[in-house]
Design an enzyme around this catalytic site. Structure first.
Site, PDB file in Angstrom:
ATOM      1  N   SER A  13     -26.557  54.046 -50.116  1.00 38.99           N
ATOM      2  CA  SER A  13     -26.350  53.253 -51.014  1.00 38.99           C
ATOM      3  C   SER A  13     -24.922  53.979 -52.056  1.00 38.99           C
ATOM      4  O   SER A  13     -24.541  53.669 -52.397  1.00 38.99           O
ATOM      5  CB  SER A  13     -27.377  52.639 -51.953  1.00 38.99           C
ATOM      6  OG  SER A  13     -28.439  53.353 -52.791  1.00 38.99           O
ATOM      7  N   LYS A  35     -29.773  49.102 -61.055  1.00 39.87           N
ATOM      8  CA  LYS A  35     -28.706  50.740 -60.898  1.00 39.87           C
ATOM      9  C   LYS A  35     -27.590  50.052 -62.563  1.00 39.87           C
ATOM     10  O   LYS A  35     -27.149  50.858 -63.631  1.00 39.87           O
ATOM     11  CB  LYS A  35     -27.607  50.791 -59.999  1.00 39.87           C
ATOM     12  CG  LYS A  35     -28.892  50.322 -58.356  1.00 39.87           C
ATOM     13  CD  LYS A  35     -28.108  50.521 -57.655  1.00 39.87           C
ATOM     14  CE  LYS A  35     -29.176  51.182 -56.580  1.00 39.87           C
ATOM     15  NZ  LYS A  35     -28.980  51.539 -55.063  1.00 39.87           N
TER      16      LYS A  35
END
Length: 804
Positions: free
Chosen positions: A653, A696
């Protein structure tokens, strides 16, 4: 084209008005499994088909409520099924170590047990009376006298023969004595010794001859006595049969449709008749034992008891048994033992049933992991399903530990559906490694962890809440609380179009919210109570997150949330602790130098990078080669690193983040430090979806909020992750006020434009990029590095030639 997301894209709100109720108390309780159409169809098929091997494996992640759901589903199905028969173990009079199993209609097992008990008690009571009666005494006396007469006649004949030879027969306790007679008088020993030698010799010879004749005659007494005993025994049996026969015949007539029961009753009758002494002696005074034995008087009659191992008299429909501790004995039963005089003894009355016996004719639910952990349980279950019978045996005998003699009960026929409940991984392991598994468990019911967020499923969710509150006595939820729960469910599912099927966690939220409502003496659970439950659950476990956040605030972990830097980007990582998950920012930097090392992943070199992370970095090389190395070699040495990272790094990611840092370093353009980035890329430069997007974003938001929101900060996410956004309301408020921003991008070019404020630049027909664009700057820098590398190589070769 990159787009800044509006507030309505960041969270899917549930309107309490569309729920159609003021509280969940108004809802109808849940009657079916919700949101698991695939699993329900598999269960219906598996339960409906009766052919061999179509048992069910229920696969699903922990917390999805599959165990409770399956149990309720089976109970609903079982209500319409026939009640299975009772099972009893009885004595095998021919071989007591192999007890017989009897099958009886439901509820008849206990009835038969009482009837046999009454039969034996009646025999114990009536048989002694029958032998004490005048009629029996008269018949016995007549029988004895008949044989006594024959015996007396035989003795008389022997006496006459002795008189003819001059002897007299005298009966003594030691037998018959032959005494000489002289002048009609028996001789004493002195008189006999006084006789002459010749006379004594004649007397002795006659006596010896007569003694041989008497021996031959006495041999006739043995068959006569045997005949007498047999006649008396026959008389006793006739009396006993007359006493117990009608009762046994009555039971035989009652159970005439059950041949095994009829055969057993006849064996009981015959054994009573053949063992009358135990019934007759019971009425007499028993000698007192120096060591009292509890139940000693009952021991001889235990063999007539009926051991009901399965009693289905209280059932309505087929049984549903859930065995959470599937040890061998819990599944297949046990043979108990008791100590007597230092020795362990057992008999058929000590046979105890297992879960498989209770579930026979119905359904058995077992946890797969526990089943596999218990010695013998899995292999024995497979054998029982394969042979369609339940055999009770000592587990210790299979290991050679038990040396005492035990029983081998007759196996009971098995007709039950077994449902194993476990994780998908166990299913795949068993399917591939156990050759019997695919033959015995042909149906897989797969429980999903998510379901579609449709109006129908939302109503079913409300019904589930209603059922839980009613069953556990919790306070019901207001419509606003239910709406908040629906939103949290979508957050758990990480999808605006889905609801979480992790009903274990949802149930805990409801329980905790009810607790807070009770503390406040509220009539119902409100949205504030649900919110508090969610926050408190997170707070109880987020100590590590707070420590990291504190280190960022104090500058121990260096994160810039303002300004611009070349070759430096704020990446976002996802930390999953099991009970909670959160996001945190990580500084990612790139450095460029002349060389041919290519991209050097410092995490990989330090053996801190996982294989997926390494793959992501290698994809960057592919992207650079496709985009910039069509007319020149990549002659550079670039180093990428997660700064202040001291543990393993896994996942791809951050691959887009690493690429942005690399492009910034090559182009010399600074990147805005107030913008954090997440997303993986492919070799074509497309930004791909990642996991944990909500955590996140919120992790970087917390950092920016602590440093002070400037209105220029935000997060760059893949466009394909927009559907996964279910952000906290605090983030939504900041976005609404323009203090925080979230951009969704499809390509690297879109992202680099937002991060640098410079146009990415498209490739022109001549192969170059738009002037002064990011791509143009990168391309020119790579061209420069290639030329310098070429010159450096030429100079080096010239130096080597001159030295030679």
């Amino acid at each position: 084209m990159a787009q800044e997301l509006p507030v309505d894209k960041l969270r899917r709100i549930c309107d309490p008005q569309m729920l159609g109720c003021e509280t969940t108390e108004e809802m109808k309780p849940l009657e079916t499994i919700i949101g698991q159409e695939r699993a329900v169809r598999a269960l219906e098929f598996g339960l409906g088909i009766q052919e061999f091997g179509f048992n069910i494996y229920v696969a699903g992640q922990p917390g999805t409520g599959k165990t409770t759901a399956v149990k309720r589903f089976l109970e609903e199905v079982a209500k319409d099924k026939a009640v299975p028969p009772d099972w009893c173990y009885v004595n095998n009079f021919r071989d007591p170590y192999r007890p017989h199993a009897l099958r009886l209609p439901p509820g008849r097992g206990r009835e038969f047990q009482k009837e046999v008990k009454n039969l034996v008690e009646g025999a114990r009571r009536e048989i002694p009376r029958a032998f004490e009666s005048d009629e029996y005494a008269a018949r016995r006396e007549a029988t004895i006298q008949g044989f006594q007469k024959e015996r007396q006649e035989l003795i008389s004949q022997m006496g006459e023969r002795a008189q003819e030879e001059g002897f007299f027969l005298q009966m003594t306790p030691m037998g018959l004595l032959i005494i000489p007679v002289m002048d009609g008088k028996p001789l004493s020993e002195e008189e006999f010794l006084a006789l002459g030698a010749e006379v004594k010799e004649q007397v002795l010879q006659k006596r010896e001859s007569l003694q041989e004749e008497l021996k031959r005659a006495m041999r006739q007494f043995t068959p006569l006595e045997k005949k007498t005993g047999e006649a008396l025994q026959k008389l006793d049996q006739e009396v006993a049969l007359f006493t117990v026969g009608p009762s046994v015949s009555e039971l035989i007539e009652k159970y005439r449709d059950f041949p095994e029961v009829v055969a057993y009753l006849k064996e009981v009758r015959d054994d009573i008749v053949e063992n009358l002494s135990q019934f007759r002696e019971e009425a007499e005074a028993q000698p007192t034992s120096p060591i009292p034995v509890p139940g000693a008087r009952e021991l001889p009659f235990r063999k007539y008891e009926v051991n009901v191992v399965v009693d289905n008299s209280g059932l309505k429909g087929a049984p549903v048994v859930m065995e959470l501790n599937p040890t061998y004995n819990n599944l297949f039963g046990r043979i108990e033992k008791e100590a007597q005089f230092g020795a362990l003894i057992t008999d058929f009355t000590m046979i105890r049933e297992g879960s498989l016996h209770r579930a026979n004719g119905g359904y058995l639910v077992l946890p797969t992991e526990e089943l596999l952990r218990n010695l013998f349980s899995w292999d024995s279950l497979k054998r029982a399903l394969r042979n369609k019978e339940i055999a009770i045996e000592e587990a210790g005998e299979r290991l050679g530990f038990v040396t005492t003699k035990s029983l081998q009960p007759e196996p009971i026929s098995l007709d039950a559906k077994v449902a194993l409940i476990g994780q998908p991984m166990l299913y795949y392991l068993l399917y591939n490694l156990d050759e019997d598994f695919s033959e015995l468990f042909k149906v897989k019911a797969d429980f999903d962890i998510r379901m579609a967020r449709t109006d129908e499923n939302i109503k079913d969710y409300a019904a589930f809440v209603c059922t839980l509150c009613a069953e556990e006595g919790l306070k019901h939820l207001e419509a606003s609380a239910l709406a908040r729960l629906i939103e949290h469910s979508s957050r758990l599912a990480e999808d605006q179009e889905k609801l979480s099927a992790r009903f274990g966690e949802i149930s805990d939220i409801i329980r905790e919210a009810s607790f807070y409502a009770i503390q406040e003496d509220a009539a119902h659970v409100t949205a504030a109570h649900v919110q508090k439950a969610v926050e408190e659950r997170f707070y109880r476990s987020n100590l590590l997150q707070e420590r990291i956040h504190e280190m960022i605030e104090r500058g121990t972990i260096i994160i810039d949330a303002v300004g611009e830097e070349v070759g430096q980007v704020n990446g976002l990582s996802f930390v999953d602790l099991g009970d909670i998950a959160f996001g945190r920012p990580n500084r990612i930097t790139a450095s460029i130098g002349l060389g041919q090392a290519g991209l050097v992943d410092i995490e990989r070199e330090a053996e801190l990078g996982g294989p997926i992370h390494t793959k992501g970095v290698l994809i960057l090389s592919g992207y650079l080669a496709v985009k910039y190395a069509q007319d020149k070699p990549l002659s550079l040495s670039a180093h990428l690193v997660f700064e202040q990272s001291y543990s393993g790094v896994e996942g791809d990611s951050a691959s887009s983040t690493e690429l942005y840092a690399l492009l910034s370093s090559l182009s010399g353009l600074p990147i805005k430090q107030g913008i954090a980035v997440t997303g993986s890329i492919n070799q074509k430069g497309e930004v791909q979806a990642i996991g944990g997007v909500n955590e996140k974003i919120e992790g970087f938001f917390e950092t920016c909020k602590a440093r002070g929101l400037t209105g220029q900060q935000g997060v760059l996410i893949p466009e394909s992750n927009v559907q996964n956004l279910m952000l906290k309301k605090e983030v939504l408020e900041a976005v609404k006020e323009g203090k925080f921003h979230i951009w969704a991008v499809k390509t690297v070019d879109e992202g680099i434009e937002i991060l640098t404020g410079v146009k990415a630049g498209a490739r022109k027909e001549d192969g170059t990029f738009e002037e002064d664009s990011v791509n143009d700057r990168v391309d020119r820098r790579l061209q420069e590095l290639a030329e310098r590398m070429k010159e450096f190589g030429k100079e080096k070769r010239e130096e080597e030639s001159s030295e030679e």
